[in-house]
Design a protein around this motif. Structure first.
Motif, PDB file in Angstrom:
ATOM      1  N   ARG A  98       0.837  -1.196   0.000  1.00 33.53           N
ATOM      2  CA  ARG A  98       0.000   0.000   0.000  1.00 33.53           C
ATOM      3  C   ARG A  98       0.870   1.242   0.000  1.00 33.53           C
ATOM      4  O   ARG A  98       2.001   1.224   0.471  1.00 33.53           O
ATOM      5  N   VAL A  99       0.314   2.299  -0.516  1.00 31.28           N
ATOM      6  CA  VAL A  99       0.987   3.592  -0.524  1.00 31.28           C
ATOM      7  C   VAL A  99       0.529   4.335   0.719  1.00 31.28           C
ATOM      8  O   VAL A  99      -0.661   4.562   0.911  1.00 31.28           O
ATOM      9  N   GLU A 100       1.465   4.706   1.562  1.00 29.21           N
ATOM     10  CA  GLU A 100       1.114   5.274   2.859  1.00 29.21           C
ATOM     11  C   GLU A 100       1.524   6.732   3.002  1.00 29.21           C
ATOM     12  O   GLU A 100       1.723   7.209   4.113  1.00 29.21           O
ATOM     13  N   PHE A 101       1.619   7.452   1.905  1.00 29.33           N
ATOM     14  CA  PHE A 101       2.080   8.831   2.021  1.00 29.33           C
ATOM     15  C   PHE A 101       1.117   9.696   2.817  1.00 29.33           C
ATOM     16  O   PHE A 101       1.529  10.625   3.497  1.00 29.33           O
ATOM     17  N   LEU A 102      -0.174   9.398   2.769  1.00 30.87           N
ATOM     18  CA  LEU A 102      -1.149  10.197   3.515  1.00 30.87           C
ATOM     19  C   LEU A 102      -1.330   9.678   4.937  1.00 30.87           C
ATOM     20  O   LEU A 102      -1.354  10.462   5.882  1.00 30.87           O
ATOM     21  N   THR A 103      -1.415   8.365   5.099  1.00 29.31           N
ATOM     22  CA  THR A 103      -1.622   7.815   6.438  1.00 29.31           C
ATOM     23  C   THR A 103      -0.408   8.032   7.337  1.00 29.31           C
ATOM     24  O   THR A 103      -0.557   8.119   8.554  1.00 29.31           O
ATOM     25  N   ASP A 104       0.787   8.157   6.765  1.00 30.22           N
ATOM     26  CA  ASP A 104       1.977   8.430   7.571  1.00 30.22           C
ATOM     27  C   ASP A 104       1.978   9.853   8.117  1.00 30.22           C
ATOM     28  O   ASP A 104       2.559  10.118   9.159  1.00 30.22           O
ATOM     29  N   LYS A 105       1.319  10.759   7.425  1.00 30.81           N
ATOM     30  CA  LYS A 105       1.277  12.155   7.863  1.00 30.81           C
ATOM     31  C   LYS A 105       0.217  12.384   8.941  1.00 30.81           C
ATOM     32  O   LYS A 105       0.269  13.364   9.673  1.00 30.81           O
ATOM     33  N   LEU A 106      -0.751  11.473   9.030  1.00 27.00           N
ATOM     34  CA  LEU A 106      -1.814  11.591  10.023  1.00 27.00           C
ATOM     35  C   LEU A 106      -1.478  10.766  11.258  1.00 27.00           C
ATOM     36  O   LEU A 106      -0.683   9.845  11.202  1.00 27.00           O
ATOM     37  N   SER A 107      -2.124  11.113  12.358  1.00 23.76           N
ATOM     38  CA  SER A 107      -1.927  10.330  13.578  1.00 23.76           C
ATOM     39  C   SER A 107      -3.241  10.275  14.345  1.00 23.76           C
ATOM     40  O   SER A 107      -4.168  11.041  14.088  1.00 23.76           O
ATOM     41  N   GLY A 108      -3.309   9.328  15.257  1.00 24.75           N
ATOM     42  CA  GLY A 108      -4.465   9.226  16.133  1.00 24.75           C
ATOM     43  C   GLY A 108      -5.753   8.878  15.412  1.00 24.75           C
ATOM     44  O   GLY A 108      -5.792   8.015  14.537  1.00 24.75           O
ATOM     45  N   THR A 109      -6.810   9.582  15.777  1.00 21.07           N
ATOM     46  CA  THR A 109      -8.144   9.300  15.260  1.00 21.07           C
ATOM     47  C   THR A 109      -8.236   9.517  13.752  1.00 21.07           C
ATOM     48  O   THR A 109      -8.887   8.741  13.049  1.00 21.07           O
ATOM     49  N   ALA A 110      -7.585  10.544  13.252  1.00 19.21           N
ATOM     50  CA  ALA A 110      -7.644  10.823  11.810  1.00 19.21           C
ATOM     51  C   ALA A 110      -7.052   9.661  11.005  1.00 19.21           C
ATOM     52  O   ALA A 110      -7.618   9.250   9.990  1.00 19.21           O
TER      53      ALA A 110
END
Length: 186
Positions: A98-110
């Motif tokens: 998977r490409v995690e460029f967005l999920t790596d920038k977010l944390s917690g609930t988001a």
């Protein structure tokens, strides 16, 4: 009192309350879906060995001008089954690419909400694909669809395997989605 009589079983804390060790053992006990995924992953490995052996035998037989009929078709069907049967196990292990460029920038609930949304989209996609494969498998079964040759090779068995594997993959996605909504780890 004799010390030998005070021997306690592992996980027993002396009262009726379960000890933390027994709670951990119960938590990590494999579920039916996990056991099924592990069994299918092992089956996939054995199927790959069988395909390689058949291909080697066919290669040697071709050297003697006696090729085995249908080996390449059966190898293709087996590879399709291996890929589909491995989907649920890969999902359970979180081993899909998977490409995690967005999920790596977010944390917690988001991050959890985005991951849950992606899992939900994956589930809807798998349901649509599974339905299409089911309709196609029924059509292949009713028409006795086969690959032509001296001995026709029926196509519908591999299509039903694809459907069953997609259904299992969908169940695994549902399991992951439930865990994500509870905000617990797998």
């Amino acid at each position: 009192m004799n010390d030998k009589l005070n021997v306690k079983a592992p996980g027993y804390s002396g009262d009726r309350q379960p000890s933390p060790e027994s709670a951990i053992k119960r938590t990590f006990r494999p579920r039916l879906l996990t056991k099924l995924n592990q069994s299918l992953a092992e089956l996939c490995g054995w199927l790959l060995i069988v395909v390689v052996l058949f291909m080697v035998v066919d290669l040697v037989a071709r050297g003697f001008s006696r090729p085995l009929y249908g080996v390449s078709e059966l190898a293709m069907f087996t590879m399709i089954a291996v890929v589909y049967l491995g989907l649920s196990h890969a999902e359970e292990r979180d081993a899909h690419i998977r490409v995690e460029f967005l999920t790596d920038k977010l944390s917690g609930t988001a991050a959890r909400l985005l991951t849950s949304f992606i899992t939900l989209v994956s589930l809807v996609t798998v349901i649509i694909v599974a339905w299409a494969v089911w309709v196609n498998a029924i059509g292949a079964w009713e028409s006795r669809q086969a690959i032509a040759g001296p001995r026709p090779i029926l196509v519908y068995p591999v299509k039903f395997v694809m459907f069953a594997a997609l259904a299992l993959y969908g169940l695994q996605l549902c399991r992951r989605l439930l865990v994500q909504f509870r905000f617990k780890s797998l």
